[in-house]
Design a protein around this motif. Structure first.
Motif, PDB file in Angstrom:
ATOM      1  N   LYS A  89      11.138  -6.595   2.277  1.00 12.70           N
ATOM      2  CA  LYS A  89      10.239  -7.028   1.084  1.00 12.70           C
ATOM      3  C   LYS A  89       9.675  -5.559   0.755  1.00 12.70           C
ATOM      4  CE  LYS A  89       8.478 -10.666   0.173  1.00 12.70           C
ATOM      5  NZ  LYS A  89       7.889 -11.657   1.519  1.00 12.70           N
ATOM      6  N   ALA A  90       9.386  -4.597   1.680  1.00 10.29           N
ATOM      7  CA  ALA A  90       8.970  -3.188   1.096  1.00 10.29           C
ATOM      8  C   ALA A  90       9.791  -2.381   0.233  1.00 10.29           C
ATOM      9  CB  ALA A  90       8.397  -2.639   2.238  1.00 10.29           C
ATOM     10  N   GLU A  91      11.173  -2.639   0.956  1.00  8.30           N
ATOM     11  CA  GLU A  91      11.993  -1.878   0.040  1.00  8.30           C
ATOM     12  C   GLU A  91      12.585  -2.438  -1.201  1.00  8.30           C
ATOM     13  OE1 GLU A  91      15.197  -1.466   3.037  1.00  8.30           O
ATOM     14  OE2 GLU A  91      14.533   0.739   3.817  1.00  8.30           O
ATOM     15  N   LYS A  92      12.237  -3.735  -1.332  1.00 10.87           N
ATOM     16  CA  LYS A  92      12.474  -4.272  -2.627  1.00 10.87           C
ATOM     17  C   LYS A  92      11.422  -3.893  -3.632  1.00 10.87           C
ATOM     18  CE  LYS A  92      12.785  -9.121  -4.705  1.00 10.87           C
ATOM     19  NZ  LYS A  92      12.625 -10.598  -4.389  1.00 10.87           N
ATOM     20  N   LEU A  93      10.311  -4.144  -3.135  1.00 12.97           N
ATOM     21  CA  LEU A  93       9.097  -3.773  -4.000  1.00 12.97           C
ATOM     22  C   LEU A  93       8.968  -2.314  -4.378  1.00 12.97           C
ATOM     23  CD1 LEU A  93       6.450  -4.529  -5.323  1.00 12.97           C
ATOM     24  CD2 LEU A  93       5.238  -3.700  -3.265  1.00 12.97           C
ATOM     25  N   VAL A 110      10.132   3.898  -6.823  1.00 13.65           N
ATOM     26  CA  VAL A 110       9.913   4.816  -5.650  1.00 13.65           C
ATOM     27  C   VAL A 110      10.788   4.601  -4.719  1.00 13.65           C
ATOM     28  CG1 VAL A 110       7.489   4.942  -6.625  1.00 13.65           C
ATOM     29  CG2 VAL A 110       8.018   3.239  -4.657  1.00 13.65           C
ATOM     30  N   SER A 111      10.555   5.704  -3.393  1.00 18.20           N
ATOM     31  CA  SER A 111      11.309   5.313  -2.194  1.00 18.20           C
ATOM     32  C   SER A 111      10.601   5.509  -1.096  1.00 18.20           C
ATOM     33  CB  SER A 111      12.479   6.359  -1.910  1.00 18.20           C
ATOM     34  OG  SER A 111      11.897   7.685  -2.097  1.00 18.20           O
ATOM     35  N   LEU A 112      10.500   4.921  -0.034  1.00 17.23           N
ATOM     36  CA  LEU A 112       9.842   5.189   1.299  1.00 17.23           C
ATOM     37  C   LEU A 112      10.931   5.409   2.184  1.00 17.23           C
ATOM     38  CD1 LEU A 112       7.812   1.670   0.981  1.00 17.23           C
ATOM     39  CD2 LEU A 112       7.336   3.801   0.123  1.00 17.23           C
ATOM     40  N   ASP A 113      10.350   6.027   3.382  1.00 22.58           N
ATOM     41  CA  ASP A 113      10.978   6.297   4.785  1.00 22.58           C
ATOM     42  C   ASP A 113      10.394   5.185   5.563  1.00 22.58           C
ATOM     43  OD1 ASP A 113      12.279   7.096   7.144  1.00 22.58           O
ATOM     44  OD2 ASP A 113      10.746   8.678   7.352  1.00 22.58           O
ATOM     45  N   TYR A 114      10.918   4.181   5.651  1.00 25.92           N
ATOM     46  CA  TYR A 114      10.227   2.924   6.227  1.00 25.92           C
ATOM     47  C   TYR A 114      11.262   2.583   7.662  1.00 25.92           C
ATOM     48  CZ  TYR A 114       7.790  -1.615   6.714  1.00 25.92           C
ATOM     49  OH  TYR A 114       7.142  -2.877   6.950  1.00 25.92           O
ATOM     50  N   ASN A 153       0.811  -1.194  -0.235  1.00 21.75           N
ATOM     51  CA  ASN A 153      -0.024  -0.205  -0.064  1.00 21.75           C
ATOM     52  C   ASN A 153       0.715   1.232   0.006  1.00 21.75           C
ATOM     53  OD1 ASN A 153      -2.451  -1.321   0.106  1.00 21.75           O
ATOM     54  ND2 ASN A 153      -2.025  -1.941   2.055  1.00 21.75           N
ATOM     55  N   ALA A 154       2.112   1.117   0.659  1.00 25.60           N
ATOM     56  CA  ALA A 154       2.829   2.381   0.775  1.00 25.60           C
ATOM     57  C   ALA A 154       3.296   2.536  -0.544  1.00 25.60           C
ATOM     58  CB  ALA A 154       3.818   2.168   1.961  1.00 25.60           C
ATOM     59  N   VAL A 155       4.010   1.609  -1.243  1.00 28.41           N
ATOM     60  CA  VAL A 155       4.493   1.671  -2.477  1.00 28.41           C
ATOM     61  C   VAL A 155       3.624   2.074  -3.661  1.00 28.41           C
ATOM     62  CG1 VAL A 155       5.277   0.202  -4.620  1.00 28.41           C
ATOM     63  CG2 VAL A 155       6.253   0.006  -2.189  1.00 28.41           C
ATOM     64  N   PHE A 156       2.192   1.762  -3.598  1.00 29.71           N
ATOM     65  CA  PHE A 156       1.167   2.236  -4.313  1.00 29.71           C
ATOM     66  C   PHE A 156       1.069   3.895  -4.269  1.00 29.71           C
ATOM     67  CE2 PHE A 156      -3.149   3.457  -5.446  1.00 29.71           C
ATOM     68  CZ  PHE A 156      -3.236   3.216  -6.675  1.00 29.71           C
ATOM     69  N   ALA A 157       1.025   4.249  -2.805  1.00 32.30           N
ATOM     70  CA  ALA A 157       0.906   5.852  -2.527  1.00 32.30           C
ATOM     71  C   ALA A 157       1.994   6.544  -3.202  1.00 32.30           C
ATOM     72  CB  ALA A 157       0.774   5.824  -1.098  1.00 32.30           C
ATOM     73  N   ALA A 158       3.010   6.012  -3.028  1.00 34.99           N
ATOM     74  CA  ALA A 158       4.365   6.813  -3.404  1.00 34.99           C
ATOM     75  C   ALA A 158       4.237   6.725  -4.858  1.00 34.99           C
ATOM     76  CB  ALA A 158       5.649   6.026  -3.137  1.00 34.99           C
ATOM     77  N   LYS A 159       3.931   5.893  -5.703  1.00 35.06           N
ATOM     78  CA  LYS A 159       3.647   5.874  -7.142  1.00 35.06           C
ATOM     79  C   LYS A 159       2.666   7.051  -7.599  1.00 35.06           C
ATOM     80  CE  LYS A 159       3.495   2.324  -9.936  1.00 35.06           C
ATOM     81  NZ  LYS A 159       2.577   1.187 -10.497  1.00 35.06           N
ATOM     82  N   LEU A 160       1.884   7.168  -6.642  1.00 29.61           N
ATOM     83  CA  LEU A 160       0.887   8.448  -6.763  1.00 29.61           C
ATOM     84  C   LEU A 160       1.502   9.803  -6.678  1.00 29.61           C
ATOM     85  CD1 LEU A 160      -2.417   6.798  -5.888  1.00 29.61           C
ATOM     86  CD2 LEU A 160      -1.596   7.067  -8.097  1.00 29.61           C
ATOM     87  N   GLY A 161       2.549   9.655  -6.088  1.00 27.59           N
ATOM     88  CA  GLY A 161       3.386  11.134  -5.859  1.00 27.59           C
ATOM     89  C   GLY A 161       3.133  11.437  -4.313  1.00 27.59           C
TER      90      GLY A 161
END
Length: 202
Positions: free
Chosen positions: A69-73, A79-83, A46-54
């Motif tokens: 797994k999240a960082e791999k996805l 995209v990038s996440l602060d996880y 879900n976080a990756v999808f949100a990041a793709k939306l900006g």
């Protein structure tokens, strides 16, 4: 619980798939992107999808396997996440710093759940939104009949509309629905389910 989630997320396959939750997907596509927080985010779909939306996305979970797994996805999707790893108490987010808090199947033990929800609301900006989907207490019948439907087996960890109304009473314009849906999210959310969907604004 950490061992349970590390084991579940340690498999090669994504436990709940790589596609976003359908309810969240539909809601995010209507909202102007800002800064979002994803507690108990697991493998990051879900976080990756949100990041793709900006969206500028922060997430946390107790599982290191989930973070990997999240960082791999995120890498696969560009995209990038602060996880971060830990519980809400371990985080150092500034109060009133998020435009959106997303709780998708984020079930916590009843004794600490109201405290976690209250703590999350402190991080939400005035005018910010909460989007929540979780299993209702009625779901226990579905998961008993079909273990692949998933969800907590302890009824106190499942939601009721009354509990959510109380725990999120500071929000306004609350939309709160309990419905039956057929979930197809990876290996562990498969089958007829009872969920509660909530949207509220601070």
């Amino acid at each position: 619980m950490k061992e349970f989630w590390d084991q579940r997320y340690g498999a090669e396959e994504y436990a709940y798939g790589v596609e976003p939750n359908q309810f969240l997907k539909e809601e995010l596509e209507r909202i102007k992107p800002g800064k979002a927080l994803f507690p108990a985010e697991g493998e990051g779909r879900n976080a990756v999808f949100a990041a793709k939306l900006g969206w500028e996305v922060s997430a946390f979970d107790i599982s290191e396997s989930g973070k990997m797994k999240a960082e791999k996805l995120a890498g696969l999707k560009g995209v990038s996440l602060d996880y971060q790893i830990g519980t809400l108490e371990d985080m150092n987010y500034e109060k009133e710093s998020f435009d959106l808090i997303v709780l998708i199947f984020a079930h916590f033990p009843k004794p600490i759940r109201s405290l976690i929800h209250a703590g999350l609301l402190e991080l939400l900006k005035p005018g910010g939104m909460v989007i929540l989907e979780g299993f209702s207490k009625a779901h226990l019948a579905f998961s008993t009949a079909n273990p692949k439907a998933g969800g907590p087996k302890e009824i106190s960890m499942l939601f009721s509309k009354e509990e959510l109304m109380e725990e999120f009473s500071s929000l306004h314009q609350i939309s709160l629905d309990e419905i039956e849906v057929y979930l197809k999210e990876g290996e562990f959310h498969q089958g007829q389910s009872s969920v509660i969907r909530m949207i509220g604004q601070k």
